[in-house]
Design an enzyme around this catalytic site. Structure first.
Site, short mmCIF file in Angstrom:
data_model
loop_
_atom_site.label_atom_id
_atom_site.label_comp_id
_atom_site.label_asym_id
_atom_site.label_seq_id
_atom_site.Cartn_x
_atom_site.Cartn_y
_atom_site.Cartn_z
N SER A 35 0.83 -1.14 0.04
CA SER A 35 -0.14 -0.04 -0.07
C SER A 35 0.76 1.32 0.04
O SER A 35 1.68 1.51 -0.83
CB SER A 35 -0.91 -0.28 1.15
N LYS B 68 -20.45 18.55 3.18
CA LYS B 68 -19.55 18.62 4.42
C LYS B 68 -19.52 17.58 5.59
O LYS B 68 -18.83 17.21 6.03
CB LYS B 68 -19.94 20.13 5.14
#
Length: 299
Positions: A122, A174
């Site tokens: 990763s 948001k």
């Protein structure tokens, strides 16, 4: 009785002496530790090092320390090559990319060899992919090229214990990724698009640095973890070998006639030793606790 009296008398005087001079002992110990950590050794004062090893270990959340070491190695004209030893499961995308770009910049100045000591997956694979060569321990895990976002929905639990959410926001997305309720379809689509863009950036960077075909990314960038030999067949690493093989490879690329490796700073060694002792200490506690539980279950 005379023997016991003598023994306790000596013990009492010893305790009294330690108690009286305890602060002095502590001060002397701290002074000795300070001089041991910070006083330059003969090797450091006349440093002839021309090769350096930098370690990237553990999860990547704050890359500041490793980035500083890479920058110093790049700016140090005496250092002719760098061995980046990686043993990390990855971490956050942004600091991993910072490391990847720093390694790429370093390679433009001097040779860089990556040694995958145990795990290079990763974010840590991204961090080291720009090196001149990647040499992997045959038992190392390589790959996991992918991006993930975790989330939970705690609304049922909150309702059960009587917690109600109150939110004020500006901006439609948001609250995307909130754990206070299930995500809306629009939020899921937004987050998925963000992940897809991140995955595209990750896989394209790997393809460019490793000379891989981006159209075949399902073979090497589907987030699978590969054992080193399979990773080599896919083009994710260059060779299999041990730490000494990686060192010799760098010495050859750096073209140093007499290789001298820079030693870790005393502070780094001291902190690493403390870290290892802490891990061993808690490991022993856990082992004993598990043994106690097992005994309880048996009897």
């Amino acid at each position: 009785m005379r023997i016991l009296s003598l023994f306790f008398g000596i013990l009492g005087r010893t305790i009294s002496y330690i108690n009286r001079y305890f602060k002095t002992f502590v001060l002397l110990l701290l002074l000795l530790l300070f001089f041991w950590l910070f006083a330059p050794s003969s090797n450091e004062s006349a440093s002839f090092a021309n090769l350096e090893r930098i370690d990237l270990r553990g999860e990547i959340f704050d890359a500041t320390t490793v980035l500083e070491k890479i920058t110093k190695a790049k700016e140090n004209s005496a250092i002719k090559g760098v061995l980046l030893l990686i043993d990390s499961p990855g971490g956050a995308f942004a600091p991993s990319m910072e490391l990847a770009l720093a390694v790429k910049d370093l390679k433009a100045q001097k040779p860089v060899i990556v040694y995958a000591a145990g795990t290079m997956t990763s974010g840590s694979y991204l961090a080291g992919v720009g090196a001149d060569k990647i040499i992997a321990n045959p038992a190392s895990f390589i790959g996991s090229i992918g991006v993930i976002v975790h989330g939970v929905d705690l609304s049922a639990l909150a309702e059960k214990i009587g917690i109600k959410e109150q939110t004020l926001k500006a901006g439609a997305y948001k609250e995307a990724g909130t754990f206070a309720r299930a995500w809306s379809e629009e939020e899921r689509a937004f987050l998925q698009d963000l992940i897809d863009q991140s995955y595209g950036l990750f896989s394209e960077f790997v393809a460019a640095e490793r000379g891989l075909d981006i159209n075949e990314k399902e073979k090497w960038a589907d987030a699978r973890v590969f054992l080193a030999a399979e990773a080599q067949n896919l083009g994710l690493v260059d060779a299999l070998g041990n730490y000494e093989v990686a060192k010799k490879e760098l010495e050859g690329l750096a073209k140093v006639e007499f290789p001298v490796w820079k030693e870790a700073d005393r502070i780094d060694k001291f902190l690493e030793k403390l870290d290892k002792q802490g891990v061993e200490f808690f490991s022993q506690i856990l082992t004993r606790a598990l043994a106690s539980v097992n005994k309880t279950q048996i009897f």
